[in-house]
Each structure stands twice: as structure tokens, then as C-alpha cells.
Design an enzyme around this catalytic site. Structure first.
Site, mmCIF file in Angstrom:
data_model
loop_
_atom_site.group_PDB
_atom_site.id
_atom_site.type_symbol
_atom_site.label_atom_id
_atom_site.label_comp_id
_atom_site.label_asym_id
_atom_site.label_seq_id
_atom_site.Cartn_x
_atom_site.Cartn_y
_atom_site.Cartn_z
ATOM 1 N N THR A 1 0.974 -1.072 0.027
ATOM 2 C CA THR A 1 -0.044 0.082 -0.034
ATOM 3 C C THR A 1 0.854 1.320 0.105
ATOM 4 O OG1 THR A 1 -0.127 0.162 2.368
ATOM 5 C CG2 THR A 1 -1.793 -1.088 1.375
ATOM 6 N N ILE B 1 -1.175 6.294 2.306
ATOM 7 C CA ILE B 1 -2.641 6.813 2.043
ATOM 8 C C ILE B 1 -3.333 6.401 0.711
ATOM 9 C CG2 ILE B 1 -1.821 9.296 1.258
ATOM 10 C CD1 ILE B 1 -4.009 10.438 2.901
ATOM 11 N N GLU B 2 -4.436 5.476 0.875
ATOM 12 C CA GLU B 2 -4.897 5.106 -0.262
ATOM 13 C C GLU B 2 -6.579 5.058 -0.007
ATOM 14 O OE1 GLU B 2 -2.936 1.484 -1.824
ATOM 15 O OE2 GLU B 2 -1.844 1.486 -0.265
ATOM 16 N N ASN B 3 -7.136 4.599 -1.049
ATOM 17 C CA ASN B 3 -8.441 4.085 -1.099
ATOM 18 C C ASN B 3 -9.552 5.341 -0.592
ATOM 19 O OD1 ASN B 3 -10.932 2.849 -1.272
ATOM 20 N ND2 ASN B 3 -9.999 0.919 -0.260
#
Length: 472
Positions: free
Chosen positions: A10, A291-293
Site C-alpha cells: 500500500t 494513504i489510499e482508497n
């Protein structure tokens, strides 16, 4: 796919101190002290202002009874609050600047300072932590918004212990990266048949790992993968083993799946408090915000992360931050550009902006070229936001690739692509060269899945052995 993590690496936020580095020169002084001239350092982007030649000094003396200082001495304040030092600097243009304050604090207690720029307070009680002795110097990095022309920077002791000894203020700098930190491969202990990290160290020579992931336990409280205790379990035992073997760790917050602290914590101060629990638990020098989604898609949450990292930097002198996120083949998309720009506007001196150049429609023979292309796009965005020189910009960016088959059908990252990335890193001296993941850096056997093998013929750690050649 593990319930608390994506099937790929990620996107980590090494949220690293990135300030606009501007050449500054000192102007005439308002007191009777001899006029001081700012001078360039070995870093062409840095301008140094010696404390002993500051525009104004109140309630302090210039001493030389300790070693290791720059210039002709250092400023020693009395053990009382209220003593201050004031520098006058001139900025070529308005914008965000990185300021490094070199100090020593041979006590066992923090000696906080209030820092103001042009009368506006940057931080009340900004931490200046203890150093091993009075002959050991450290640099506390902050960011400030400067106006074009003359600016006044003042630091004031806020407690009865007084200020630390102050050597100089330097503009246009960021603290150097920690040796070995640039190549810190991701490993996850909760799934994907994790190899022994000390065995990886012995086989490849790497010393640092990026450990994934810290998530929310359902509220504003950190836990490994959202479920395992922060301390006292297998994760801590493996961290202890890494450190006993001479290595260290970066801990990564976030990822694709699971409950994110950025969303579960309702304010920047609460989020900073959650980050701080992990920093305190493991004495961390570096944190990575992947930092994702949904966390990435929400502008309010992105700003919360930025503001929380500012608090973390104010409270932890010298800590490095990495912000890691996805990319297109030409560099950050509009959300990525927004994240970089809002961080710069907010005065976050992030150390490393790190992209994940995969899962973006690449092919089976061109991922090395596409990665360098995406990195140049990242470089352009960071340079425009912070005003760095080319060299300083490269020193604030990084990449985190994925070895072997990615999550996109037909997309393949080969050993040759890693060699292309290594050559790019060596040419430009980027801050981070890593990948997802150690767990996957081996051939697949019967019953193996994409979390625990690369999907291509290889020997163990073939990909890592390429990146391990990078010295920063």
C-alpha cells in the site's frame, strides 16, 4: 487478500519535512551587535545564520566552552524563560521555507522554544529534546511562510530551564536521511508467510524494513492490522530482533484495506495522538503514511493527515515523515497534486513524497521506463509546490515499486526494471527506493498466492539484492 491489507504494497506516507528552500541573506541589525553576513554552506541550497551574530540577542551570552559548534561560538541562555534570539533574513520571494535550528541540550529534559516569524507564532513549546551531551549537536527542522524581503525569526525560551545552546539557523535545508533508510523494503507479519527479517538481513545486507500496517482498532487507537496489540506480541518481538541485529524499522500507517486512523480520528490533534502512541511505543525515527482508497479520496481526511503530521514534527525533533500514494504513468494525478499543494500551503515540511508506480496500466517490458517517467512527473509537482532546486527536489522524492506480477493482468515488473530504477536513483540521489514486498520476493510454489510470491521465476530476494546496492 488479507482482511486488513491490500494484496499489494500500500502506499506509504513517509511524511517527510519538505519546505520551500529559499536562499536568504541577513540584513543590517537593529542592535549594536556587529553586522553579520549569512553564508552559503556545502549544500548549495542552504544559507546559514550563526547564532552569535544574530540581529538581536536578549538575556544570553556567546560562549565557546563546548566543542562541535559552527562559527565563532554558540548562544547560551540563562536557566529561565523569556530569553530570546532574533535573526533577520531576506527572502527572494514569498513562500514556504525550511528552517533548521542547530542546538545542543546536554540535560535529560526537553527545552522547548516558542518560534515566531514576523510576529506570527509557528509553535508554542516546540520540542528541543535532550542530546547525549553538550558537545553533541542536533537540528530541529521546521517550516515557515516567509514574505518577500525582510523577515524576522525569533526563538524564545518558554520554561524555567531556559533554551538549549543554539549554534545557528539554516534556511533552505532539510535534515539528512538516516544511513540505510532509503532501502527499507516492506514486510508484513500478519499474512503472506513472512520470512524472518534477520534472515533477510543476513542474505541481502539490508538493515531497515518498512513494516505494514498500523490501522484503527475500530476507534482512534492504533493496532497492527487493526486487531493485533501494538506491543507485547510477535510484531514487537521481530522488531526487537531486527534492532538486535543492527537494523531498524519504519512503521507504515494505512494501506488499501481496513479501517484507517485518518478517518476514525475526528481531528488532527487526535490523529497526531494516535501516531504518537506508535512513535512512543517503538522510539521511531521515521513513519510512513500509506494513504489510499477512502482515506485518499476524502479531501477533509487528507488535510487532517497533513495537519496531524505537522503536530508530529513539532513534538518529535528530527523525525522523518514519508507520504506514499499512487500515481499515473506521468506522475501524480489531480488528487496527488492536491495533496502535495495543500501540504506546502499548510507549511508541512514532509521529508519524502513517495509514489507507487504500478497498477497503472503498464506492460510487461516497460515498467522501468514508465517508473522513471512517473518520477519526473512527481519531481515537477514537488518542485512547483515547494520551490526547491532540482537537487533538493530529488532529495525529497522516492518510489515504492512492486516486484514481479502486479495486481493488473499483463503488468510485470522484472529484475531489469529494478535495475533501471536503481540507475535512476543513483543518478538523481532520490530519498527512497523500495518495493512491495519482501514477502513476495521469491518464486511461487504449490499453493502460494500473490501475497507471498512474485509470480515469476527467481531466487529468494533477487529483487531486493538489486535495490540493496543503493547507497542514497
Amino acid at each position: 487478500m488479507h482482511a486488513a491489507a491490500p494484496p499489494r504494497r500500500t502506499w506509504a506516507i513517509l511524511v517527510a519535512v519538505c519546505g520551500l528552500l529559499l536562499p536568504l541573506i541577513i540584513t543590517s541589525m537593529p542592535t549594536a551587535r556587529a553586522a553579520a553576513t549569512a553564508h552559503r554552506t556545502a549544500n548549495a541550497d542552504a544559507t546559514r545564520y550563526e547564532a552569535e551574530s544574530a540581529a538581536s540577542i536578549s538575556g544570553s551570552t556567546v560562549d565557546t566552552n563546548h566543542t562541535g559548534y559552527s562559527g565563532t561560538g554558540f548562544v547560551n541562555t540563562p536557566n529561565a524563560s523569556g530569553a530570546w534570539i532574533e535573526w533577520t533574513v531576506n527572502a527572494d520571494a514569498a513562500g514556504t521555507a525550511a528552517l533548521g535550528i542547530r542546538y545542543s541540550n546536554g540535560t535529560t529534559a526537553d527545552r522547548p522554544l516558542t518560534i515566531t516569524v514576523n510576529g506570527s507564532t509557528l509553535g508554542t513549546g516546540t520540542a528541543f529534546a535532550a542530546t547525549p551531551d553538550w558537545d553533541t549537536w542536533a537540528t530541529n527542522n521546521i517550516t515557515a511562510t516567509l514574505k518577500a524581503g525582510s523577515n524576522t525569526v525569533r526563538v524564545t525560551a518558554t520554561t524555567a530551564g531556559g533554551a538549549p545552546n543554539l549554534d545557528y539557523l539554516e534556511t533552505g535545508t532539510s535534515a539528512p536521511m538516516i544511513p540505510g533508510m532509503a532501502v527499507a523494503p516492506y514486510e508484513y507479519f500478519g499474512w503472506g508467510n513472512p520470512p524472518s527479517p534477520t534472515a533477510v538481513m543476513a542474505a541481502t545486507g539490508v538493515k531497515w524494513f518498512t513494516l505494514a500496517f498500523i490501522l484503527s482498532d475500530g476507534g482512534c487507537n492504533p493496532a497492527w492490522d487493526g486487531s493485533r496489540p501494538l506491543t507485547g506480541g510477535d510484531d514487537q518481538a521481530k522488531i526487537n530482533a531486527i534492532r538486535s541485529a543492527g537494523g531498524d524499522v519504519i512503521i507504515s500507517f494505512g494501506g488499501w484495506s481496513g479501517a484507517k486512523l485518518g478517518e476514525k480520528c475526528g481531528s488532527a490533534s487526535a490523529l497526531a495522538g494516535a501516531y504518537q502512541k506508535v512513535i512512543n511505543a517503538y522510539g521511531l525515527k521515521v513513519i510512513d503514511i500509506d494513504i489510499e482508497n477512502t482515506e485518499w479520496a476524502n479531501a477533509t481526511v487528507r488535510q487532517r493527515v497533513v495537519d496531524a503530521l505537522k503536530i508530529v514534527k513539532q513534538n518529535n525533533a528530527g523525525i522523518k515523515t514519508i507520504i506514499t500514494f499512487g500515481t499515473t504513468t506521468s506522475g501524480p494525478d489531480s488528487t496527488g497534486a492536491d495533496m502535495i499543494n495543500r501540504a506546502a500551503r499548510s507549511g508541512l515540511a514532509n521529508d519524502i513524497w513517495c509514489i507507487m508506480p504500478f497498477d497503472f496500466g503498464g506492460g510487461s517490458t516497460n515498467m522501468g521506463t514508465l517508473t522513471t517517467q512517473a518520477m519526473e512527473g512527481l519531481k515537477a509537482k514537488v518542485k512547483a509546490a515547494y520551490g526547491y532546486s532540482d537537487a533538493a527536489t530529488y532529495a525529497h522524492i522516492g518510489l515504492s515499486s512492486m516486484n514481479g506480477k502486479t495486481d493488473v493482468a499483463g503488468e510485470l515488473v522484472r529484475i531489469q526494471d529494478f535495475q533501471t530504477m536503481l540507475a535512476y536513483a543513483q543518478q538523481h540521489h532520490i530519498a527512497r527506493l523500495t518495493y512491495w514486498s519482501v514477502n513476495r520476493d521469491r518464486a511461487c510454489g504449490s499453493g502460494s498466492d500473490g501475497d507471498s510470491c512474485s509470480g515469476v521465476p527467481q531466487q529468494p530476494y533477487d529483487f531486493l539484492k538489486v535495490f540493496a546496492r543503493y547507497a542514497g
